[in-house]
Design a protein around this motif. Structure first.
Motif, PDB file in Angstrom:
ATOM      1  N   PRO A 174      25.188  18.735  41.397  1.00  0.00           N
ATOM      2  CA  PRO A 174      25.574  18.300  40.048  1.00  0.00           C
ATOM      3  C   PRO A 174      24.802  17.078  39.563  1.00  0.00           C
ATOM      4  CG  PRO A 174      27.306  17.762  41.640  1.00  0.00           C
ATOM      5  CD  PRO A 174      26.317  18.639  42.352  1.00  0.00           C
ATOM      6  N   PHE A 175      24.295  16.274  40.483  1.00  0.00           N
ATOM      7  CA  PHE A 175      23.436  15.142  40.124  1.00  0.00           C
ATOM      8  C   PHE A 175      22.673  14.725  41.366  1.00  0.00           C
ATOM      9  CE2 PHE A 175      27.458  13.301  41.482  1.00  0.00           C
ATOM     10  CZ  PHE A 175      27.093  12.236  42.295  1.00  0.00           C
ATOM     11  N   LEU A 176      21.562  14.021  41.159  1.00  0.00           N
ATOM     12  CA  LEU A 176      20.758  13.503  42.254  1.00  0.00           C
ATOM     13  C   LEU A 176      21.196  12.070  42.561  1.00  0.00           C
ATOM     14  CD1 LEU A 176      17.256  14.812  41.129  1.00  0.00           C
ATOM     15  CD2 LEU A 176      18.670  15.715  42.984  1.00  0.00           C
ATOM     16  N   VAL A 177      21.501  11.811  43.800  1.00  0.00           N
ATOM     17  CA  VAL A 177      22.056  10.508  44.186  1.00  0.00           C
ATOM     18  C   VAL A 177      21.139   9.359  43.786  1.00  0.00           C
ATOM     19  CG1 VAL A 177      22.774   9.076  46.139  1.00  0.00           C
ATOM     20  CG2 VAL A 177      23.399  11.502  46.072  1.00  0.00           C
ATOM     21  N   GLU A 178      19.870   9.465  44.124  1.00  0.00           N
ATOM     22  CA  GLU A 178      18.933   8.385  43.802  1.00  0.00           C
ATOM     23  C   GLU A 178      18.876   8.146  42.297  1.00  0.00           C
ATOM     24  OE1 GLU A 178      14.155   7.252  44.147  1.00  0.00           O
ATOM     25  OE2 GLU A 178      14.957   8.937  45.310  1.00  0.00           O
ATOM     26  N   ASP A 179      18.704   9.202  41.528  1.00  0.00           N
ATOM     27  CA  ASP A 179      18.601   9.059  40.072  1.00  0.00           C
ATOM     28  C   ASP A 179      19.868   8.446  39.487  1.00  0.00           C
ATOM     29  OD1 ASP A 179      16.125  10.178  40.239  1.00  0.00           O
ATOM     30  OD2 ASP A 179      16.621  12.039  39.179  1.00  0.00           O
ATOM     31  N   GLU A 180      21.022   8.876  39.993  1.00  0.00           N
ATOM     32  CA  GLU A 180      22.294   8.400  39.446  1.00  0.00           C
ATOM     33  C   GLU A 180      22.499   6.914  39.724  1.00  0.00           C
ATOM     34  OE1 GLU A 180      26.007   8.782  37.405  1.00  0.00           O
ATOM     35  OE2 GLU A 180      24.148   9.959  37.450  1.00  0.00           O
ATOM     36  N   LEU A 181      22.199   6.499  40.935  1.00  0.00           N
ATOM     37  CA  LEU A 181      22.373   5.089  41.269  1.00  0.00           C
ATOM     38  C   LEU A 181      21.423   4.210  40.464  1.00  0.00           C
ATOM     39  CD1 LEU A 181      22.866   5.394  45.132  1.00  0.00           C
ATOM     40  CD2 LEU A 181      24.619   4.911  43.421  1.00  0.00           C
ATOM     41  N   VAL A 182      20.189   4.670  40.310  1.00  0.00           N
ATOM     42  CA  VAL A 182      19.225   3.915  39.494  1.00  0.00           C
ATOM     43  C   VAL A 182      19.705   3.837  38.044  1.00  0.00           C
ATOM     44  CG1 VAL A 182      16.883   3.953  38.555  1.00  0.00           C
ATOM     45  CG2 VAL A 182      17.259   4.408  40.988  1.00  0.00           C
ATOM     46  N   ALA A 183      20.228   4.950  37.530  1.00  0.00           N
ATOM     47  CA  ALA A 183      20.723   4.978  36.147  1.00  0.00           C
ATOM     48  C   ALA A 183      21.883   4.017  35.938  1.00  0.00           C
ATOM     49  CB  ALA A 183      21.145   6.400  35.771  1.00  0.00           C
ATOM     50  N   LYS A 184      22.646   3.759  36.996  1.00  0.00           N
ATOM     51  CA  LYS A 184      23.775   2.824  36.911  1.00  0.00           C
ATOM     52  C   LYS A 184      23.342   1.371  37.119  1.00  0.00           C
ATOM     53  CE  LYS A 184      26.968   5.992  36.315  1.00  0.00           C
ATOM     54  NZ  LYS A 184      27.677   6.133  35.028  1.00  0.00           N
ATOM     55  N   GLY A 185      22.035   1.143  37.276  1.00  0.00           N
ATOM     56  CA  GLY A 185      21.539  -0.215  37.382  1.00  0.00           C
ATOM     57  C   GLY A 185      21.381  -0.740  38.786  1.00  0.00           C
ATOM     58  N   ALA A 186      21.485   0.156  39.792  1.00  0.00           N
ATOM     59  CA  ALA A 186      21.338  -0.293  41.171  1.00  0.00           C
ATOM     60  C   ALA A 186      19.876  -0.560  41.505  1.00  0.00           C
ATOM     61  CB  ALA A 186      21.898   0.760  42.123  1.00  0.00           C
ATOM     62  N   ASP A 187      19.670  -1.424  42.471  1.00  0.00           N
ATOM     63  CA  ASP A 187      18.349  -1.703  43.018  1.00  0.00           C
ATOM     64  C   ASP A 187      18.179  -0.793  44.236  1.00  0.00           C
ATOM     65  OD1 ASP A 187      16.021  -2.693  44.090  1.00  0.00           O
ATOM     66  OD2 ASP A 187      16.813  -4.676  44.555  1.00  0.00           O
ATOM     67  N   PHE A 188      17.600   0.378  44.007  1.00  0.00           N
ATOM     68  CA  PHE A 188      17.535   1.428  45.033  1.00  0.00           C
ATOM     69  C   PHE A 188      16.256   1.288  45.850  1.00  0.00           C
ATOM     70  CE2 PHE A 188      16.730   5.577  46.824  1.00  0.00           C
ATOM     71  CZ  PHE A 188      17.989   6.112  47.071  1.00  0.00           C
ATOM     72  N   SER A 189      16.399   1.339  47.173  1.00  0.00           N
ATOM     73  CA  SER A 189      15.232   1.345  48.057  1.00  0.00           C
ATOM     74  C   SER A 189      15.396   2.444  49.087  1.00  0.00           C
ATOM     75  CB  SER A 189      15.048  -0.019  48.736  1.00  0.00           C
ATOM     76  OG  SER A 189      16.158  -0.331  49.558  1.00  0.00           O
ATOM     77  N   ARG A 190      14.315   2.730  49.808  1.00  0.00           N
ATOM     78  CA  ARG A 190      14.338   3.870  50.714  1.00  0.00           C
ATOM     79  C   ARG A 190      13.294   3.703  51.813  1.00  0.00           C
ATOM     80  NH1 ARG A 190      11.864   9.174  48.655  1.00  0.00           N
ATOM     81  NH2 ARG A 190      11.334   9.207  50.856  1.00  0.00           N
ATOM     82  N   ALA A 191      13.461   4.485  52.863  1.00  0.00           N
ATOM     83  CA  ALA A 191      12.437   4.631  53.882  1.00  0.00           C
ATOM     84  C   ALA A 191      11.817   6.021  53.691  1.00  0.00           C
ATOM     85  CB  ALA A 191      13.052   4.491  55.275  1.00  0.00           C
ATOM     86  N   GLY A 192      11.039   6.464  54.664  1.00  0.00           N
ATOM     87  CA  GLY A 192      10.484   7.806  54.594  1.00  0.00           C
ATOM     88  C   GLY A 192      11.584   8.858  54.680  1.00  0.00           C
ATOM     89  N   ASP A 193      11.264  10.064  54.257  1.00  0.00           N
ATOM     90  CA  ASP A 193      12.251  11.140  54.286  1.00  0.00           C
ATOM     91  C   ASP A 193      12.837  11.315  55.688  1.00  0.00           C
ATOM     92  OD1 ASP A 193      11.754  11.561  51.647  1.00  0.00           O
ATOM     93  OD2 ASP A 193      10.819  13.540  51.889  1.00  0.00           O
ATOM     94  N   PHE A 194      14.171  11.300  55.742  1.00  0.00           N
ATOM     95  CA  PHE A 194      14.953  11.580  56.947  1.00  0.00           C
ATOM     96  C   PHE A 194      14.761  10.544  58.062  1.00  0.00           C
ATOM     97  CE2 PHE A 194      14.038  15.600  54.765  1.00  0.00           C
ATOM     98  CZ  PHE A 194      15.329  15.891  54.344  1.00  0.00           C
ATOM     99  N   GLU A 195      14.212   9.392  57.709  1.00  0.00           N
ATOM    100  CA  GLU A 195      14.136   8.286  58.657  1.00  0.00           C
ATOM    101  C   GLU A 195      15.386   7.412  58.514  1.00  0.00           C
ATOM    102  OE1 GLU A 195      10.590   6.081  57.965  1.00  0.00           O
ATOM    103  OE2 GLU A 195       9.253   7.767  58.421  1.00  0.00           O
TER     104      GLU A 195
END
Length: 229
Positions: A174-195
């Motif tokens: 129903p929504f993409l977690v990363e996109d939704e959190l960014v849209a809500k103003g979060a400072d989203f960061s990540r590592a490599g896929d599945f790390e």
């Protein structure tokens, strides 16, 4: 210490005809972190009873030592059989709350008013909260006392767009977690896929994917111990 683990009750993967639910590693790894720390564990779900397990999380390629330990553990399985209804618990009765992921929470917990109130109460009470993989998406409607989005300006992570694309479900969820959190103003960061990757911002802990669930639980234990002291 008392920890509430909140699981999904949703078992339909959109209109694909496939089943979903919670991801086994994201329950099993934290469960044993908490149990081995001597914590009292309560499992809850919106409907109570046995929550649906994403069948893919129990396939051979997804199994870990912790998932095998869990499925062979009669005590753990009995607890899972009898999750309490989420609307029967109070945030005031727990020292901390942990949300495992799986795709299920995107449909039910993300929109569940009881879950939203629980999260808001835990945060307002100055207690630590952890969510992993898809579960950070359940923060989408949670708000601060001033009415702003709870995640606005907060450092978070969660299941990434590229990870969702890798499992072929970007058009199903129903929504993409990363996109939704960014849209809500979060400072989203990540590592490599599945790390493994965990972000801690104050008393809010988020983990990127299944491999992050054990480390996120360890961070929660550290925070709760410090908080209790």
């Amino acid at each position: 210490m008392k920890v509430l683990i909140v699981l999904t009750s949703h078992d339909e993967l959109g209109d694909t005809g496939r089943k979903t639910g919670f991801w086994l590693e994201e329950l099993a790894a934290p469960y044993y972190r908490f149990k081995d720390a001597g914590w009292e564990i309560t499992l809850a779900s919106p409907k109570g009873g046995r929550p649906p397990l994403d069948p893919k999380s129990d396939e051979e390629e997804s199994k870990t030592d912790q998932t095998r330990r869990f499925t062979a553990d009669a005590e753990a399985e009995a607890l899972l059989d009898e999750t309490v209804r989420l609307d029967s618990v109070s945030a005031d009765d727990f020292d901390t709350v942990f949300y495992p992921g799986g795709h299920g929470p995107l449909w039910d917990l993300a929109e569940d008013e009881t879950s939203i109130r629980l999260i808001e109460r835990i945060v307002a009470s100055g207690k630590p909260l952890a969510l992993v993989c898809h579960a950070p998406g359940v923060l989408r409607h949670a708000r601060r006392p001033d009415g702003g989005a709870l995640v606005e300006g907060r450092r978070v992570t969660g299941f990434t767009d590229s990870e969702e694309e890798a499992v072929g479900l970007t058009k199903v969820v129903p929504f993409l977690v990363e996109d939704e959190l960014v849209a809500k103003g979060a400072d989203f960061s990540r590592a490599g896929d599945f790390e493994p990757y965990v972000v801690t911002d104050g008393l809010l802990v988020t983990g990127q994917n299944p491999a992050s669930s054990g480390p996120a639980a360890a961070e929660l234990i550290s925070l709760a111990g410090g908080n209790a002291a």
